[in-house]
Motif scaffolding. Structure first.
Motif, PDB file in Angstrom:
ATOM      1  N   ARG A  84      18.264  61.865  23.432  1.00  0.00           N
ATOM      2  CA  ARG A  84      18.981  63.149  23.226  1.00  0.00           C
ATOM      3  C   ARG A  84      19.116  63.825  24.935  1.00  0.00           C
ATOM      4  O   ARG A  84      18.564  63.125  25.622  1.00  0.00           O
ATOM      5  N   THR A  85      19.786  64.744  25.038  1.00  0.00           N
ATOM      6  CA  THR A  85      19.973  65.251  26.180  1.00  0.00           C
ATOM      7  C   THR A  85      18.413  65.539  26.703  1.00  0.00           C
ATOM      8  O   THR A  85      17.555  66.256  26.121  1.00  0.00           O
ATOM      9  N   GLY A  86      18.054  65.505  28.054  1.00  0.00           N
ATOM     10  CA  GLY A  86      16.695  65.660  28.568  1.00  0.00           C
ATOM     11  C   GLY A  86      15.780  64.436  28.525  1.00  0.00           C
ATOM     12  O   GLY A  86      14.753  64.280  29.187  1.00  0.00           O
ATOM     13  N   ASP A  87      16.003  63.596  27.427  1.00  0.00           N
ATOM     14  CA  ASP A  87      15.126  62.376  27.424  1.00  0.00           C
ATOM     15  C   ASP A  87      15.355  61.440  28.785  1.00  0.00           C
ATOM     16  O   ASP A  87      16.181  61.497  29.208  1.00  0.00           O
ATOM     17  N   ILE A  88      14.179  60.681  28.802  1.00  0.00           N
ATOM     18  CA  ILE A  88      14.291  59.754  29.673  1.00  0.00           C
ATOM     19  C   ILE A  88      14.405  58.410  29.211  1.00  0.00           C
ATOM     20  O   ILE A  88      13.754  58.057  28.347  1.00  0.00           O
ATOM     21  N   VAL A  89      15.457  57.583  29.658  1.00  0.00           N
ATOM     22  CA  VAL A  89      15.661  56.390  28.839  1.00  0.00           C
ATOM     23  C   VAL A  89      15.457  55.186  30.066  1.00  0.00           C
ATOM     24  O   VAL A  89      15.866  55.022  30.990  1.00  0.00           O
ATOM     25  N   THR A  90      14.647  54.156  29.521  1.00  0.00           N
ATOM     26  CA  THR A  90      14.258  52.959  30.251  1.00  0.00           C
ATOM     27  C   THR A  90      14.724  51.779  29.651  1.00  0.00           C
ATOM     28  O   THR A  90      14.468  51.424  28.335  1.00  0.00           O
ATOM     29  N   TYR A  91      15.622  50.908  30.386  1.00  0.00           N
ATOM     30  CA  TYR A  91      16.217  49.741  29.811  1.00  0.00           C
ATOM     31  C   TYR A  91      15.538  48.710  30.689  1.00  0.00           C
ATOM     32  O   TYR A  91      15.263  48.695  31.713  1.00  0.00           O
ATOM     33  N   GLU A  92      14.754  47.593  29.733  1.00  0.00           N
ATOM     34  CA  GLU A  92      13.817  46.543  30.334  1.00  0.00           C
ATOM     35  C   GLU A  92      14.582  45.217  29.805  1.00  0.00           C
ATOM     36  O   GLU A  92      14.705  44.897  28.584  1.00  0.00           O
ATOM     37  N   GLY A  93      15.109  44.537  30.696  1.00  0.00           N
ATOM     38  CA  GLY A  93      15.662  43.272  30.335  1.00  0.00           C
ATOM     39  C   GLY A  93      14.756  41.964  30.925  1.00  0.00           C
ATOM     40  O   GLY A  93      14.105  42.024  31.959  1.00  0.00           O
ATOM     41  N   VAL A  94      14.615  40.960  30.237  1.00  0.00           N
ATOM     42  CA  VAL A  94      14.011  39.665  30.353  1.00  0.00           C
ATOM     43  C   VAL A  94      14.571  38.588  29.792  1.00  0.00           C
ATOM     44  O   VAL A  94      15.492  38.744  28.776  1.00  0.00           O
ATOM     45  N   VAL A  95      14.855  37.331  30.668  1.00  0.00           N
ATOM     46  CA  VAL A  95      15.356  36.125  30.189  1.00  0.00           C
ATOM     47  C   VAL A  95      14.435  35.521  29.029  1.00  0.00           C
ATOM     48  O   VAL A  95      13.455  35.333  29.393  1.00  0.00           O
ATOM     49  N   SER A  96      14.832  35.526  27.720  1.00  0.00           N
ATOM     50  CA  SER A  96      14.169  35.092  26.776  1.00  0.00           C
ATOM     51  C   SER A  96      14.369  33.657  26.209  1.00  0.00           C
ATOM     52  O   SER A  96      13.487  32.939  25.431  1.00  0.00           O
ATOM     53  N   TYR A  97      15.455  33.050  26.819  1.00  0.00           N
ATOM     54  CA  TYR A  97      15.665  31.644  26.324  1.00  0.00           C
ATOM     55  C   TYR A  97      16.826  31.347  27.530  1.00  0.00           C
ATOM     56  O   TYR A  97      17.631  31.884  28.030  1.00  0.00           O
ATOM     57  N   VAL A  98      16.701  30.002  27.758  1.00  0.00           N
ATOM     58  CA  VAL A  98      17.738  29.349  28.596  1.00  0.00           C
ATOM     59  C   VAL A  98      18.023  28.069  28.084  1.00  0.00           C
ATOM     60  O   VAL A  98      17.424  27.064  27.759  1.00  0.00           O
ATOM     61  N   GLY A  99      19.501  27.906  28.134  1.00  0.00           N
ATOM     62  CA  GLY A  99      20.140  26.696  27.417  1.00  0.00           C
ATOM     63  C   GLY A  99      20.407  26.045  28.894  1.00  0.00           C
ATOM     64  O   GLY A  99      19.580  25.800  29.903  1.00  0.00           O
ATOM     65  N   ARG A 100      21.469  25.163  28.989  1.00  0.00           N
ATOM     66  CA  ARG A 100      21.973  24.363  30.139  1.00  0.00           C
ATOM     67  C   ARG A 100      22.509  25.003  31.214  1.00  0.00           C
ATOM     68  O   ARG A 100      21.929  25.320  32.361  1.00  0.00           O
ATOM     69  N   SER A 101      23.369  26.084  30.735  1.00  0.00           N
ATOM     70  CA  SER A 101      24.081  27.189  31.943  1.00  0.00           C
ATOM     71  C   SER A 101      24.102  28.535  31.243  1.00  0.00           C
ATOM     72  O   SER A 101      24.491  29.352  31.937  1.00  0.00           O
ATOM     73  N   SER A 102      23.590  28.891  30.201  1.00  0.00           N
ATOM     74  CA  SER A 102      23.492  30.054  29.343  1.00  0.00           C
ATOM     75  C   SER A 102      22.165  30.471  29.386  1.00  0.00           C
ATOM     76  O   SER A 102      21.269  29.651  29.173  1.00  0.00           O
ATOM     77  N   MET A 103      21.982  31.834  28.989  1.00  0.00           N
ATOM     78  CA  MET A 103      20.605  32.526  28.933  1.00  0.00           C
ATOM     79  C   MET A 103      20.890  33.508  28.038  1.00  0.00           C
ATOM     80  O   MET A 103      21.773  34.246  28.118  1.00  0.00           O
ATOM     81  N   GLU A 104      19.820  33.621  27.298  1.00  0.00           N
ATOM     82  CA  GLU A 104      19.687  35.065  26.260  1.00  0.00           C
ATOM     83  C   GLU A 104      18.779  35.846  26.911  1.00  0.00           C
ATOM     84  O   GLU A 104      17.720  35.734  27.589  1.00  0.00           O
ATOM     85  N   ILE A 105      19.334  37.123  27.249  1.00  0.00           N
ATOM     86  CA  ILE A 105      18.629  38.244  27.769  1.00  0.00           C
ATOM     87  C   ILE A 105      18.232  39.247  26.585  1.00  0.00           C
ATOM     88  O   ILE A 105      19.250  39.633  25.892  1.00  0.00           O
ATOM     89  N   CYS A 106      16.944  39.659  26.491  1.00  0.00           N
ATOM     90  CA  CYS A 106      16.642  40.560  25.775  1.00  0.00           C
ATOM     91  C   CYS A 106      16.541  41.683  26.324  1.00  0.00           C
ATOM     92  O   CYS A 106      15.923  41.941  27.376  1.00  0.00           O
ATOM     93  N   VAL A 107      17.102  42.732  25.996  1.00  0.00           N
ATOM     94  CA  VAL A 107      17.256  44.293  26.517  1.00  0.00           C
ATOM     95  C   VAL A 107      16.491  45.094  25.269  1.00  0.00           C
ATOM     96  O   VAL A 107      17.228  45.361  24.465  1.00  0.00           O
ATOM     97  N   GLN A 108      15.382  45.750  25.860  1.00  0.00           N
ATOM     98  CA  GLN A 108      14.648  46.833  25.089  1.00  0.00           C
ATOM     99  C   GLN A 108      14.976  48.149  25.710  1.00  0.00           C
ATOM    100  O   GLN A 108      15.087  48.318  26.842  1.00  0.00           O
ATOM    101  N   ILE A 109      15.559  49.151  25.041  1.00  0.00           N
ATOM    102  CA  ILE A 109      15.782  50.546  25.388  1.00  0.00           C
ATOM    103  C   ILE A 109      14.921  51.370  24.873  1.00  0.00           C
ATOM    104  O   ILE A 109      14.663  51.587  23.472  1.00  0.00           O
ATOM    105  N   ARG A 110      14.000  52.080  25.577  1.00  0.00           N
ATOM    106  CA  ARG A 110      12.917  53.104  25.324  1.00  0.00           C
ATOM    107  C   ARG A 110      13.266  54.451  25.782  1.00  0.00           C
ATOM    108  O   ARG A 110      14.055  54.780  26.804  1.00  0.00           O
ATOM    109  N   VAL A 111      13.089  55.413  24.873  1.00  0.00           N
ATOM    110  CA  VAL A 111      13.325  56.832  25.088  1.00  0.00           C
ATOM    111  C   VAL A 111      11.865  57.342  25.226  1.00  0.00           C
ATOM    112  O   VAL A 111      10.852  57.082  24.582  1.00  0.00           O
TER     113      VAL A 111
END
Length: 171
Positions: free
Chosen positions: A69-96
């Motif tokens: 909601r308006t006025g909230d502080i939003v935090t986006y936190e990303g981390v590489v959770s898996y790596v293949g050969r040239s691709s990677m999975e990124i997990c993004v958690q969004i906290r309020v």
């Protein structure tokens, strides 16, 4: 021996405050705005891990858990959770965070796939990752199931594209 780096090396965090221009008629944050910020944090996370340019290959889903909601502080936190050969999975958690009561809760969650590319557009092999914390261990250990689901979905998408292309050529 295979080159491995800790998952924490790629961690990226971005915090913003929600203003009225970021919200819809219900005074909750536009989903598209959340997705754009999420993609930006995931891209930075991917580039921190790879050291080169990366592009979004797919977004598995985004699960909106709690309204922002308006006025909230939003935090986006990303981390590489898996790596293949040239691709990677990124997990993004969004906290309020509610600045009035100092409470934080999960508002959204997404897994994105990024591919590392050289300047000539070819894919670059990446170092693997290893977990250190309990959360990272869970993300790492559950990544195989997500990768398999993603591969199955990619096969289905290719079939759909083939059909739609054929259909469009005939119309």
């Amino acid at each position: 021996m295979e080159n491995k780096v800790p998952m924490s090396k790629s961690k990226s965090i971005k915090s913003t405050q929600v203003f009225p221009e970021h919200t819809n008629h219900l005074n909750t944050m536009f989903g598209g705005k959340i997705m754009a910020n999420m993609d930006e944090v995931a891209a930075i996370t991917a580039m921190k891990h790879s050291g080169i340019n990366c592009v979004t290959a797919s977004i598995d889903s985004i699960d909106f858990i709690k309204p922002i909601r308006t006025g909230d502080i939003v935090t986006y936190e990303g981390v590489v959770s898996y790596v293949g050969r040239s691709s990677m999975e990124i997990c993004v958690q969004i906290r309020v965070d509610d600045p009035k009561d100092h409470k934080s809760s999960l508002a959204a969650l997404s897994f994105l796939t990024f591919v590392a590319i050289n300047d000539d557009g070819t894919k670059r092999q990446l170092p693997k990752v290893y977990p250190e914390t309990e959360v990272e261990k869970w993300l790492y250990e559950t990544s195989e199931a997500r990768v398999n689901t993603r591969q199955d979905r990619r096969i289905q998408t290719k079939g759909t594209i083939k059909y739609l292309t054929k259909f469009m050529e005939n119309n």
